[in-house]
Design an enzyme around this catalytic site. Structure first.
Site, PDB file in Angstrom:
ATOM      1  N   ASP A 311       0.823  -1.205   0.000  1.00 19.04           N
ATOM      2  CA  ASP A 311       0.000   0.000   0.000  1.00 19.04           C
ATOM      3  C   ASP A 311       0.859   1.259   0.000  1.00 19.04           C
ATOM      4  O   ASP A 311       1.938   1.302   0.604  1.00 19.04           O
ATOM      5  CB  ASP A 311      -0.891  -0.013   1.255  1.00 19.04           C
ATOM      6  CG  ASP A 311      -1.823   1.166   1.326  1.00 19.04           C
ATOM      7  OD1 ASP A 311      -2.688   1.289   0.438  1.00 19.04           O
ATOM      8  OD2 ASP A 311      -1.690   1.973   2.262  1.00 19.04           O
ATOM      9  N   GLU A 364       1.044  -0.562  -5.169  1.00 18.84           N
ATOM     10  CA  GLU A 364       0.039   0.484  -5.367  1.00 18.84           C
ATOM     11  C   GLU A 364       0.822   1.787  -5.397  1.00 18.84           C
ATOM     12  O   GLU A 364       1.141   2.368  -4.366  1.00 18.84           O
ATOM     13  CB  GLU A 364      -0.993   0.473  -4.233  1.00 18.84           C
ATOM     14  CG  GLU A 364      -2.176   1.398  -4.498  1.00 18.84           C
ATOM     15  CD  GLU A 364      -2.243   2.576  -3.546  1.00 18.84           C
ATOM     16  OE1 GLU A 364      -2.890   3.575  -3.908  1.00 18.84           O
ATOM     17  OE2 GLU A 364      -1.654   2.519  -2.460  1.00 18.84           O
TER      18      GLU A 364
END
Length: 639
Positions: A311, A364
């Site tokens: 993330d 990401e």
């Protein structure tokens, strides 16, 4: 000394931890049920507690085994690690560390390496020993994974927040329902939003307080393994979101652990993330590197996770991420790149790919940072895949437009091909796009339900036939109208209704067709797999392109984002002969009106060596035609 007071843990065992090279630090730190030898009483069972707190004046362990009083821990010489072995303490015991910092203040802290934690709002760590025995089929799954080439196989990912997919279901109940549904829908993978322990449900798991402890709200660590095993048994790979970029400031967790900035930078210009009100890991500290790389390996090795989706990578890569001038410190070369974070990402990616055959690392990452999916030995970050955030943003902006204005934004859907092969991309429509006032996918699209759902069917067909792998957040497959709300769960009661059922059944068909038609996936990351037929038909809001497989296998794709039908739309294709319709999103099966279906069409030769096939394109619909070299052309007509 009657027995080993540190439970068989020595300074030698911690050398790798201090050098940044311990990739299994969870085996040494934390709480472990171990047996020690006593000269007088023989073998004794108890729990060894060990915690890194080099700047603490004193550290104690307290729990339900000592009436939450305190037992003094001792420094293991030369390590900064405090340890104690407690006889008779076993699995299930609750505990915390009580740490007196360098400033003399005391704080109760949870164990950074705890394998299990209490259900919020309680937060004690729990001594845990796994009793789960993996089924024999798991070995076959891991062997198959090690031999699989993910770049040249279908990959469609169903992103799931476990706590709200079916509200009230725990891990074991999900193990019965989720694999069946995902398998029936034809998805190849699920991506689980972070399952690590987190105090606030509304954080969705992205503010982690227990990196080694699964969220206890849904069950025990062994219960989570049951779910993962069930998904594997159904042929579904498991991707887990992982958050090494930042952690929350709760005073009972990692922050200022020994009264100093231990896991984080002391300077807020480096150690705090203003967007989320969190601390940033100090990637240059060896013990922090050991903590994080071990955590990545822990989920892959102990829980058989198949991939980690990392993330907020952009926040790790740039020192000035979301910071104004003067609020960040340049690197030693005067640049904005976080060199320590870059080295850490290369380290963890390289280690996992070498250590765990078939594992995938997914970034990401929302910037144009070069080489995210290039190998480390070529100067890249070493990820296997990267989310294509540019494609996502451009596509969603296009969908929001009234069809009459789409012609002026035609390149929103073509621009991604300019950089499509610069990385190994996944095309995501994730949870972040259907929350916080952004509206559901249905609500993003203007006008009435016919236009909304017809446009969604067209868009998803565009997405599934565009170069790259696909990711779709739960609820968007049946067109949930409301924004996702983790406290309410999905609106399952609409999935059998008109429009909704047709959309869901289309997603299933897209997955099944993709698995059966190699041109739709074989060269997702290679230029030879794609060619525009017409990228510039902006007046018609229509796009057409070719996808190529092997040995002349090819599919022509058309996407019409206009409310107008085109009953005789000419497509220039490489081969004369029969082109057979394999998908038409206006089919009544998907709640279309059933008009403008094509069956099989004959492409006739052109003077330039190509051929032309004329098709009927429904309004706000997509059509796929596959070249059929074995068809009998004599029995076909242009009609």
């Amino acid at each position: 000394m009657a027995h080993d007071r540190f439970g068989n843990l020595t300074g030698w065992d911690l050398e790798g931890f201090h050098s940044g090279g311990d990739t299994e630090a969870w085996r040494r730190l934390g709480a472990h049920v171990v047996t020690v030898h006593d000269d007088e009483r023989g073998e004794l069972s108890g729990t060894r507690f060990a915690v890194w707190a080099p700047n603490a004046q004193r550290v104690q362990v307290m729990g339900d085994f000592n009436w939450w009083q305190a037992d003094e821990m001792e420094l293991i010489p030369g390590t900064g690690v405090w340890g104690i072995w407690k006889e008779g303490v076993g699995a299930g015991a609750k505990y915390k560390f009580k740490v007196q910092g360098a400033d003399g203040n005391w704080h109760e802290k949870v164990d950074p390496y705890a394998f299990r934690a209490e259900t919020p709002p309680y937060n004690a760590s729990i001594v845990h020993t796994t009793h789960h025995e993996w089924a024999p089929g798991e070995d076959a799954w891991l062997s198959h994974r090690a031999e699989t080439d993910p770049y040249h196989r279908p990959m469609s990912i169903y992103e799931v927040h476990l706590g709200s997919w079916r509200k009230t279901m725990d891990y074991r109940q999900l193990a019965q329902a989720l694999p069946e549904y995902v398998s029936w829908m034809g998805f190849t993978h699920v991506e689980l939003m972070p399952v690590m322990s987190h105090p606030l449900e509304a954080s969705w798991g992205y503010q982690v307080t227990g990196y080694y402890a699964p969220d206890e709200r849904l069950g025990s660590p062994d219960d989570l393994k049951v779910l993962i095993e069930a998904l594997h048994a159904a042929g579904i790979g498991v991707i887990l979101d992982w958050v090494p970029g930042h952690f929350p400031k709760d005073d009972w967790a990692l922050g200022r652990f020994d009264g100093t900035a231990l896991y984080e930078h002391a300077d807020p210009r480096q150690g705090e993330q203003p967007d989320w009100g969190t601390y940033v890991f100090n990637y240059g500290r060896n013990e922090v590197k050991s903590f994080l790389v071990s955590n990545a390996l822990y989920w892959v090795s102990e829980f058989h996770i198949d991939a980690l989706r990392v993330d907020a990578v952009a926040s790790m890569l740039y020192l000035d991420y979301s910071r104004a001038e003067g609020e960040w410190i340049p690197n030693r070369f005067g640049g904005r790149e976080n060199l320590e974070a870059i080295d850490f990402l290369r380290y963890v990616n390289k280690h996992l790919y070498e250590r765990q055959p078939g594992v995938m690392m997914i970034a990401e990452e929302s910037t144009s940072f070069s080489g995210v999916t290039a190998p480390v030995h070529e100067g890249g970050l070493g990820f296997g895949f990267k989310w294509n955030m540019g494609w996502m943003n451009d596509s969603l902006e296009y969908l929001k437009l009234d069809p009459i204005y789409r012609q002026y934004h035609h390149n929103d859907l073509t621009f991604a091909m300019v950089y499509a092969y610069s990385e190994n991309f996944i095309l995501p429509i994730s949870h972040d796009e259907v929350v916080h006032g952004k509206g559901s996918m249905v609500d993003k699209i203007p006008q009435d339900d016919w236009r909304k759902f017809a446009t969604l069917r067209t868009f998803y067909s565009f997405m599934w036939s565009f170069p790259g792998k696909q990711l779709l957040f739960m609820g968007q497959e049946f067109g949930q109208r409301a924004e996702w709300d983790e406290s309410k769960g999905l609106e399952w009661w609409v999935d059998g209704m008109h429009w909704h059922k047709g959309l869901r059944d289309l997603i299933r068909e897209l997955n099944l067709l993709q698995a059966q038609v190699p041109p739709l996936y074989l060269h997702d990351h290679e230029p030879e797999g794609f060619r525009w037929i017409n990228a510039n038909d902006w007046m018609a809001n229509t796009y057409s392109w070719l996808r190529f497989g092997q040995d002349g296998d090819m599919v022509a794709c058309i996407a019409n984002f206009s409310p107008e039908p085109y009953v005789a739309y000419g497509l220039r294709v490489p081969r004369a002969g029969v082109w057979r319709e394999i998908l038409n999103t206006n089919d009544a099966r998907w709640d279309g009106d059933g008009d403008h279906l094509n069956g099989a069409r004959l492409a006739v030769p052109r003077d330039d060596g190509d051929a032309e096939v004329v098709v009927s394109v429904p309004p706000m619909a997509a059509v796929w035609l596959r070249y059929d070299p074995d068809a009998d052309e004599q029995h076909l007509s242009q009609g």
